[in-house]
Design a protein around this motif. Structure first.
Motif, PDB file in Angstrom:
ATOM      1  N   ALA A   4       0.785  -1.237   0.000  1.00 41.74           N
ATOM      2  CA  ALA A   4       0.000   0.000   0.000  1.00 41.74           C
ATOM      3  C   ALA A   4       0.816   1.286   0.000  1.00 41.74           C
ATOM      4  CB  ALA A   4      -0.944  -0.001   1.208  1.00 41.74           C
ATOM      5  N   GLY A   5       2.014   1.286   0.533  1.00 49.31           N
ATOM      6  CA  GLY A   5       2.754   2.534   0.659  1.00 49.31           C
ATOM      7  C   GLY A   5       4.099   2.496  -0.027  1.00 49.31           C
ATOM      8  N   SER A   6       4.886   3.536   0.229  1.00 46.03           N
ATOM      9  CA  SER A   6       6.206   3.670  -0.373  1.00 46.03           C
ATOM     10  C   SER A   6       7.149   2.571   0.107  1.00 46.03           C
ATOM     11  CB  SER A   6       6.822   5.022   0.008  1.00 46.03           C
ATOM     12  OG  SER A   6       6.045   6.080  -0.459  1.00 46.03           O
ATOM     13  N   ILE A   7       8.041   2.169  -0.787  1.00 46.77           N
ATOM     14  CA  ILE A   7       9.089   1.235  -0.409  1.00 46.77           C
ATOM     15  C   ILE A   7      10.399   2.005  -0.287  1.00 46.77           C
ATOM     16  CG2 ILE A   7       7.992  -0.840  -1.327  1.00 46.77           C
ATOM     17  CD1 ILE A   7       9.767  -0.588  -3.822  1.00 46.77           C
ATOM     18  N   ASP A   8      11.245   1.533   0.612  1.00 48.13           N
ATOM     19  CA  ASP A   8      12.561   2.125   0.823  1.00 48.13           C
ATOM     20  C   ASP A   8      13.603   1.237   0.163  1.00 48.13           C
ATOM     21  OD1 ASP A   8      12.173   4.488   2.669  1.00 48.13           O
ATOM     22  OD2 ASP A   8      11.094   2.923   3.774  1.00 48.13           O
ATOM     23  N   VAL A   9      14.495   1.860  -0.601  1.00 44.88           N
ATOM     24  CA  VAL A   9      15.535   1.153  -1.338  1.00 44.88           C
ATOM     25  C   VAL A   9      16.881   1.632  -0.806  1.00 44.88           C
ATOM     26  CG1 VAL A   9      16.473   0.645  -3.616  1.00 44.88           C
ATOM     27  CG2 VAL A   9      14.017   1.105  -3.361  1.00 44.88           C
ATOM     28  N   TYR A  10      17.670   0.687  -0.309  1.00 43.55           N
ATOM     29  CA  TYR A  10      18.968   1.003   0.277  1.00 43.55           C
ATOM     30  C   TYR A  10      20.071   0.340  -0.534  1.00 43.55           C
ATOM     31  CZ  TYR A  10      16.183   2.198   4.397  1.00 43.55           C
ATOM     32  OH  TYR A  10      15.266   2.755   5.254  1.00 43.55           O
ATOM     33  N   GLY A  11      21.154   1.068  -0.722  1.00 42.41           N
ATOM     34  CA  GLY A  11      22.327   0.512  -1.377  1.00 42.41           C
ATOM     35  C   GLY A  11      23.562   0.860  -0.582  1.00 42.41           C
ATOM     36  N   GLU A  12      24.507  -0.080  -0.551  1.00 42.38           N
ATOM     37  CA  GLU A  12      25.782   0.150   0.125  1.00 42.38           C
ATOM     38  C   GLU A  12      26.901  -0.298  -0.793  1.00 42.38           C
ATOM     39  OE1 GLU A  12      28.329  -1.168   4.068  1.00 42.38           O
ATOM     40  OE2 GLU A  12      26.374  -2.072   3.710  1.00 42.38           O
ATOM     41  N   ARG A  13      27.778   0.623  -1.126  1.00 43.40           N
ATOM     42  CA  ARG A  13      28.914   0.286  -1.989  1.00 43.40           C
ATOM     43  C   ARG A  13      29.910  -0.521  -1.175  1.00 43.40           C
ATOM     44  NH1 ARG A  13      32.923   4.648  -4.424  1.00 43.40           N
ATOM     45  NH2 ARG A  13      32.607   5.255  -2.276  1.00 43.40           N
ATOM     46  N   LEU A  14      30.160  -1.753  -1.623  1.00 44.74           N
ATOM     47  CA  LEU A  14      31.089  -2.639  -0.939  1.00 44.74           C
ATOM     48  C   LEU A  14      32.505  -2.487  -1.476  1.00 44.74           C
ATOM     49  CD1 LEU A  14      28.839  -5.827  -0.944  1.00 44.74           C
ATOM     50  CD2 LEU A  14      29.117  -4.143   0.905  1.00 44.74           C
ATOM     51  N   MET A  15      32.609  -2.330  -2.799  1.00 48.41           N
ATOM     52  CA  MET A  15      33.896  -2.148  -3.466  1.00 48.41           C
ATOM     53  C   MET A  15      33.668  -1.306  -4.698  1.00 48.41           C
ATOM     54  SD  MET A  15      35.557  -6.003  -3.041  1.00 48.41           S
ATOM     55  CE  MET A  15      35.714  -6.185  -4.745  1.00 48.41           C
ATOM     56  N   GLY A  16      34.667  -0.537  -5.055  1.00 47.68           N
ATOM     57  CA  GLY A  16      34.552   0.264  -6.256  1.00 47.68           C
ATOM     58  C   GLY A  16      35.913   0.661  -6.766  1.00 47.68           C
ATOM     59  N   GLU A  27      37.954   1.913 -10.847  1.00 47.76           N
ATOM     60  CA  GLU A  27      37.811   2.571 -12.144  1.00 47.76           C
ATOM     61  C   GLU A  27      36.769   1.906 -13.026  1.00 47.76           C
ATOM     62  OE1 GLU A  27      39.296   5.297 -13.807  1.00 47.76           O
ATOM     63  OE2 GLU A  27      39.776   5.847 -11.747  1.00 47.76           O
ATOM     64  N   GLY A  28      36.726   0.576 -13.005  1.00 46.48           N
ATOM     65  CA  GLY A  28      35.880  -0.094 -13.974  1.00 46.48           C
ATOM     66  C   GLY A  28      34.805  -1.001 -13.428  1.00 46.48           C
ATOM     67  N   SER A  29      34.690  -1.120 -12.103  1.00 44.74           N
ATOM     68  CA  SER A  29      33.652  -2.006 -11.568  1.00 44.74           C
ATOM     69  C   SER A  29      33.278  -1.599 -10.145  1.00 44.74           C
ATOM     70  CB  SER A  29      34.122  -3.459 -11.591  1.00 44.74           C
ATOM     71  OG  SER A  29      35.215  -3.642 -10.717  1.00 44.74           O
ATOM     72  N   TRP A  30      32.076  -1.984  -9.774  1.00 44.48           N
ATOM     73  CA  TRP A  30      31.546  -1.681  -8.452  1.00 44.48           C
ATOM     74  C   TRP A  30      30.733  -2.866  -7.961  1.00 44.48           C
ATOM     75  CZ3 TRP A  30      30.862   1.121 -12.853  1.00 44.48           C
ATOM     76  CH2 TRP A  30      31.593   2.293 -12.955  1.00 44.48           C
ATOM     77  N   GLN A  31      30.751  -3.071  -6.661  1.00 41.84           N
ATOM     78  CA  GLN A  31      29.886  -4.058  -6.035  1.00 41.84           C
ATOM     79  C   GLN A  31      29.097  -3.369  -4.935  1.00 41.84           C
ATOM     80  OE1 GLN A  31      31.541  -7.783  -4.834  1.00 41.84           O
ATOM     81  NE2 GLN A  31      32.884  -7.875  -6.609  1.00 41.84           N
ATOM     82  N   TYR A  32      27.822  -3.665  -4.904  1.00 38.17           N
ATOM     83  CA  TYR A  32      26.910  -3.084  -3.927  1.00 38.17           C
ATOM     84  C   TYR A  32      26.105  -4.178  -3.255  1.00 38.17           C
ATOM     85  CZ  TYR A  32      27.204   1.849  -5.406  1.00 38.17           C
ATOM     86  OH  TYR A  32      27.610   3.133  -5.658  1.00 38.17           O
ATOM     87  N   ALA A  33      25.715  -3.920  -2.032  1.00 36.80           N
ATOM     88  CA  ALA A  33      24.665  -4.687  -1.371  1.00 36.80           C
ATOM     89  C   ALA A  33      23.413  -3.823  -1.458  1.00 36.80           C
ATOM     90  CB  ALA A  33      25.030  -4.957   0.082  1.00 36.80           C
ATOM     91  N   PHE A  34      22.271  -4.460  -1.640  1.00 34.88           N
ATOM     92  CA  PHE A  34      21.024  -3.697  -1.667  1.00 34.88           C
ATOM     93  C   PHE A  34      19.984  -4.400  -0.808  1.00 34.88           C
ATOM     94  CE2 PHE A  34      20.627  -6.644  -5.210  1.00 34.88           C
ATOM     95  CZ  PHE A  34      19.331  -7.121  -5.070  1.00 34.88           C
ATOM     96  N   ARG A  35      19.048  -3.613  -0.342  1.00 31.76           N
ATOM     97  CA  ARG A  35      17.891  -4.173   0.356  1.00 31.76           C
ATOM     98  C   ARG A  35      16.706  -3.250   0.119  1.00 31.76           C
ATOM     99  NH1 ARG A  35      20.228  -1.353   4.527  1.00 31.76           N
ATOM    100  NH2 ARG A  35      18.758  -0.427   6.007  1.00 31.76           N
ATOM    101  N   ILE A  36      15.537  -3.851   0.054  1.00 35.01           N
ATOM    102  CA  ILE A  36      14.313  -3.092  -0.160  1.00 35.01           C
ATOM    103  C   ILE A  36      13.383  -3.452   0.990  1.00 35.01           C
ATOM    104  CG2 ILE A  36      12.323  -2.705  -1.660  1.00 35.01           C
ATOM    105  CD1 ILE A  36      15.604  -3.827  -3.120  1.00 35.01           C
ATOM    106  N   GLU A  37      12.809  -2.420   1.600  1.00 34.37           N
ATOM    107  CA  GLU A  37      11.956  -2.602   2.761  1.00 34.37           C
ATOM    108  C   GLU A  37      10.640  -1.858   2.593  1.00 34.37           C
ATOM    109  OE1 GLU A  37      14.124  -1.128   6.146  1.00 34.37           O
ATOM    110  OE2 GLU A  37      15.643  -2.712   6.015  1.00 34.37           O
ATOM    111  N   TYR A  38       9.650  -2.340   3.312  1.00 31.99           N
ATOM    112  CA  TYR A  38       8.385  -1.633   3.455  1.00 31.99           C
ATOM    113  C   TYR A  38       8.100  -1.546   4.944  1.00 31.99           C
ATOM    114  CZ  TYR A  38       3.398  -0.663   3.585  1.00 31.99           C
ATOM    115  OH  TYR A  38       2.182  -0.110   3.864  1.00 31.99           O
ATOM    116  N   GLN A  39       8.009  -0.346   5.457  1.00 33.29           N
ATOM    117  CA  GLN A  39       7.782  -0.093   6.882  1.00 33.29           C
ATOM    118  C   GLN A  39       8.732  -0.932   7.737  1.00 33.29           C
ATOM    119  OE1 GLN A  39       3.539  -0.625   7.553  1.00 33.29           O
ATOM    120  NE2 GLN A  39       3.115   1.387   6.656  1.00 33.29           N
TER     121      GLN A  39
END
Length: 148
Positions: free
Chosen positions: A105-117, A119-131
């Motif tokens: 029913a409501g907005s979702i929260d999207v979180y990202g955390e850069r784990l490594m980065g 010149e040419g590549s990046w790794q992130y962890a992500f999570r999506i939450e509702y309330q």
């Protein structure tokens, strides 16, 4: 760097996604290593990722990837540059806690955390939450495509 909400108008030119495919609404805050975005597009019947009238939880990976793209664009802009376009090359440890999200029913929260980065590549962890309830999480890797 910023805990002030940044609207889509301010960051949308930093990513390649356009129109309805731009899934995030606002950036709630970000630092050198993290981003917190918010979205209501999961409820939109015109969401381009929907099929059979539903938006499956697997598509939350795209929300995470878009948060990564926005974060990279914000970092590059803060440094006086432009982020190189990237290709999503892998998803790992993806956990889906629900089957679908179009019925939330409501907005979702999207979180990202850069784990490594670099010149040419990046790794992130992500999570999506509702309330504060976890809907999906995982890790994603992106490789840069040179600017032409």
């Amino acid at each position: 760097m910023s805990n002030q909400t940044i609207t889509r108008h301010d960051w949308s030119t930093l990513i390649p996604h356009r129109g309805a495919m731009c899934l995030l609404d606002d950036v709630v805050g970000w630092t050198d290593a993290t981003i917190h975005a918010r979205s209501d597009s999961h409820r939109d019947p015109a969401n381009p990722l929907r099929s059979d009238g539903r938006l499956r939880a697997l598509h939350l990976c795209e929300y995470g990837a878009q948060a990564m793209a926005v974060h990279g664009g914000l970092l590059a802009r803060a440094a006086g540059g432009i982020a190189a376009p990237g290709f999503l090359v892998s998803l790992r440890a993806v956990e889906l806690k629900v089957d679908r999200v179009d019925d939330i029913a409501g907005s979702i929260d999207v979180y990202g955390e850069r784990l490594m980065g670099g010149e040419g590549s990046w790794q992130y962890a992500f999570r999506i939450e509702y309330q504060a309830t976890l809907l999906a999480s995982g890790r994603a890797a992106v490789m840069a495509r040179p600017l032409t």
